[in-house]
Scaffold this active site. Sequence first.
Site, PDB file in Angstrom:
ATOM      1  N   ARG A 153      -7.789  -0.475   1.611  1.00 47.95           N
ATOM      2  CA  ARG A 153      -8.379  -1.693   1.035  1.00 47.95           C
ATOM      3  C   ARG A 153      -8.892  -1.433  -0.377  1.00 47.95           C
ATOM      4  O   ARG A 153      -8.924  -2.340  -1.207  1.00 47.95           O
ATOM      5  CB  ARG A 153      -9.483  -2.221   1.970  1.00 47.95           C
TER       6      ARG A 153
ATOM      7  N   ASP B  82      -2.489  10.348   3.546  1.00 47.77           N
ATOM      8  CA  ASP B  82      -3.862   9.926   3.813  1.00 47.77           C
ATOM      9  C   ASP B  82      -4.547  10.949   4.722  1.00 47.77           C
ATOM     10  O   ASP B  82      -4.497  10.847   5.938  1.00 47.77           O
ATOM     11  CB  ASP B  82      -3.866   8.540   4.473  1.00 47.77           C
TER      12      ASP B  82
ATOM     13  N   LYS C 221       0.849  -1.197   0.000  1.00 49.11           N
ATOM     14  CA  LYS C 221       0.000   0.000   0.000  1.00 49.11           C
ATOM     15  C   LYS C 221       0.883   1.245   0.000  1.00 49.11           C
ATOM     16  O   LYS C 221       1.771   1.393   0.833  1.00 49.11           O
ATOM     17  CB  LYS C 221      -0.891   0.007   1.254  1.00 49.11           C
TER      18      LYS C 221
ATOM     19  N   ASP D 116       1.882   6.638   5.233  1.00 48.83           N
ATOM     20  CA  ASP D 116       0.881   5.673   4.769  1.00 48.83           C
ATOM     21  C   ASP D 116       1.288   4.996   3.456  1.00 48.83           C
ATOM     22  O   ASP D 116       0.542   4.194   2.911  1.00 48.83           O
ATOM     23  CB  ASP D 116      -0.475   6.380   4.629  1.00 48.83           C
TER      24      ASP D 116
ATOM     25  N   LYS E 102      -9.724  13.179   8.398  1.00 47.36           N
ATOM     26  CA  LYS E 102      -9.171  12.791   9.698  1.00 47.36           C
ATOM     27  C   LYS E 102      -9.095  14.005  10.617  1.00 47.36           C
ATOM     28  O   LYS E 102      -8.965  15.135  10.139  1.00 47.36           O
ATOM     29  CB  LYS E 102      -7.753  12.243   9.511  1.00 47.36           C
TER      30      LYS E 102
ATOM     31  N   GLU F 283      -9.398   3.758   2.745  1.00 44.58           N
ATOM     32  CA  GLU F 283      -8.981   3.782   1.337  1.00 44.58           C
ATOM     33  C   GLU F 283      -7.942   2.720   1.005  1.00 44.58           C
ATOM     34  O   GLU F 283      -7.793   2.347  -0.156  1.00 44.58           O
ATOM     35  CB  GLU F 283      -8.431   5.175   0.984  1.00 44.58           C
TER      36      GLU F 283
ATOM     37  N   ASP G 155     -12.080   7.221   4.351  1.00 43.74           N
ATOM     38  CA  ASP G 155     -10.799   7.032   5.033  1.00 43.74           C
ATOM     39  C   ASP G 155     -10.382   5.557   5.049  1.00 43.74           C
ATOM     40  O   ASP G 155      -9.249   5.245   5.393  1.00 43.74           O
ATOM     41  CB  ASP G 155     -10.896   7.594   6.456  1.00 43.74           C
TER      42      ASP G 155
HETATM   43  N1  BES Z   1      -3.859   4.695   7.048  1.00 40.11           N
HETATM   44  C1  BES Z   1      -4.966   4.500   7.905  1.00 40.11           C
HETATM   45  C2  BES Z   1      -4.657   3.529   9.026  1.00 40.11           C
HETATM   46  C3  BES Z   1      -3.865   4.050  10.182  1.00 40.11           C
HETATM   47  C4  BES Z   1      -4.454   4.893  11.117  1.00 40.11           C
HETATM   48  C5  BES Z   1      -2.568   3.664  10.365  1.00 40.11           C
HETATM   49  C6  BES Z   1      -3.728   5.349  12.202  1.00 40.11           C
HETATM   50  C7  BES Z   1      -1.848   4.103  11.458  1.00 40.11           C
HETATM   51  C8  BES Z   1      -2.417   4.942  12.366  1.00 40.11           C
HETATM   52  C9  BES Z   1      -6.146   3.938   7.118  1.00 40.11           C
HETATM   53  O1  BES Z   1      -6.256   4.352   5.815  1.00 40.11           O
HETATM   54  C10 BES Z   1      -7.379   4.381   7.828  1.00 40.11           C
HETATM   55  O2  BES Z   1      -7.632   5.554   7.840  1.00 40.11           O
HETATM   56  N2  BES Z   1      -8.116   3.449   8.403  1.00 40.11           N
HETATM   57  C11 BES Z   1      -9.296   3.746   9.120  1.00 40.11           C
HETATM   58  C12 BES Z   1     -10.334   2.727   8.758  1.00 40.11           C
HETATM   59  C13 BES Z   1     -11.694   3.036   9.311  1.00 40.11           C
HETATM   60  C14 BES Z   1     -12.272   4.243   8.636  1.00 40.11           C
HETATM   61  C15 BES Z   1     -12.582   1.838   9.087  1.00 40.11           C
HETATM   62  C16 BES Z   1      -8.955   3.695  10.604  1.00 40.11           C
HETATM   63  O3  BES Z   1      -8.211   2.803  10.997  1.00 40.11           O
HETATM   64  O4  BES Z   1      -9.406   4.557  11.338  1.00 40.11           O
HETATM   65 ZN    ZN Z   2      -4.508   4.912   4.906  1.00 41.81          ZN
HETATM   66 MN    MN Z   3      -7.356   6.193   5.693  1.00 44.87          MN
END
Ligand code: BES
Ligand code: ZN
Ligand code: MN
Length: 503
Positions: free
Chosen positions: A360, A279, A274, A297, A286, A358, A356
């Site tokens: 996947r 992000d 990825k 990311d 966020k 994204e 967010d």
């Molecule tokens: N890149 C983030 C995951 C992440 C968050 C990694 C904080 C490290 C620290 C990912 O794209 C994301 O935003 N995931 C969301 C998914 C949710 C919306 C289902 C998350 O983990 O909050």
């Molecule tokens: Zn992300």
């Molecule tokens: Mn995200």
Amino acid sequence: MENKEIELEFSIKSGAPEKQRTACVVVGVFENRKLSGPAIDIDRASDGYLSEILRGGDMEGKAGSTLLLHKVPNILADRILMVGLGKERDFHETAYRDAIACAVKTLRDTGSMEAAITLSEIPIKKRDVTWNIEQAVITTYDALYRFDRLKSKSSEARRPLKRVIFAVSRRGELKYGEIGLARGLAISHGINIAKDLGNTPSNICTPEYLANEAQKVAKAHGFGCEILDYAACDKLGMGSFLSVGKGSDKPPRFIVLKHEGGTKGHKPVVLVGKAVTFDAGGISLKPPAEMDEMNYDMSGGGSVIGAFHAIGELKLPLNVIGLIPACENMPSANANKPGDIVTSMSGKTIEILNTDAEGRLILCDALTYAERFEPDAVIDLATLTGACVIALGAHPSALFSNHDPLAREIEHAADHAWDRVWRMPLWDDYQDQLKSSLADMANIGGRPAGSITAACFLWRFAKKYHWAHLDIAGTAWKGGRAKGSTGRPVSLLVHFLLNRTIK
Ligand code: BES
Ligand code: ZN
Ligand code: MN
């Protein structure tokens, strides 16, 4: 504006530490003032000089403590650095690495340009000389790594550590030490590439920049490299991947790396990383706190590029493909909106309930693209979920797999690389959480088991081959004041591949 790689020269030696003609000899001391083997040799040669210091209470052997000695009698080195190792019975892998890091940082800070480190002789349960040396080299690079290409003044020490000798206890071990040295160097160079990419901010490290860096690595090692732009991805039907980058001015890139080092026709291993270069969350923006960390990311993609460098340096006789979907997740008038439905390359439709989630969305199209290589195994690496950080913290990456032997292979490589993983359940029971009334699936599964539902989403696109997913959200970088990329899991990937060449 390249980041200047630290220049280090390593060698492996056996022989009496008291006879080493060097700027500094590093010896270990366990808690309760117990000298390690090489420290005993120095003590004997100097008529008990070290024991006397221990008796005086200047060094107790606590982990992380150091004592620098000048003019030790009958010793050829200018100085002796005593490093505390903690309790002998707790001296396992992490303590070993911590001790090496402590030694190296102290050497840098005290201006020793050359040193002989005897800590590498200390036996560790279940580990051999090759392991000790490889880990010593990797830990040394890690401790001395700096990223100062964006500072106006370099932070290089005035007298930087340049030459490091690692000791092995017998001549017969030298050749095993050399194997560890070669592996350690290749892995460290790969880790440094991954770290540099991770640490480069998103205003510089764009999808296009990543593609250029991948091309550089490909050129250096003779890999094939294809860069697919928006139009090429569109033609392939990557509607899910392309939807994520729509909100950004930076055009997406889908990077394909090919190492054809193995027998022609042998099924390759495919590594998928990825690479969201920033992000912001998109329209599901966020919160501002720590949003800067979303610069990392793209770490999955960075680790694929780093691992490819190591594969090239070690000339691994394997077929390996790297796939890196790279884009930026930003809010804008063109961005995905909650409720939008996109069609992935597989033909499956996805309702985007949260823009967010994204990672996947870009990985699912890469997993479908992977099918064309008829892979023996596919491993994806992704900073996929915050829930993973809550579940496991910063020590292991989360491992999910649809094939137990592959999972065990990865667990084994992770333990050997000391780049650890922890297996999580990939069960159909969780799939219900991804139900959508309007599309084939939703892109989020609610709060419970967030890392698992994310893995379950990817699993739907990985039915045609053996597959493993590593959620590296907690392990790819360190936050806070010591912010920085870790280069994980380059070491794990290289060991996974190395093990496949030995069988
Ligand atoms: N890149 C983030 C995951 C992440 C968050 C990694 C904080 C490290 C620290 C990912 O794209 C994301 O935003 N995931 C969301 C998914 C949710 C919306 C289902 C998350 O983990 O909050
Ligand atoms: Zn992300
Ligand atoms: Mn995200």
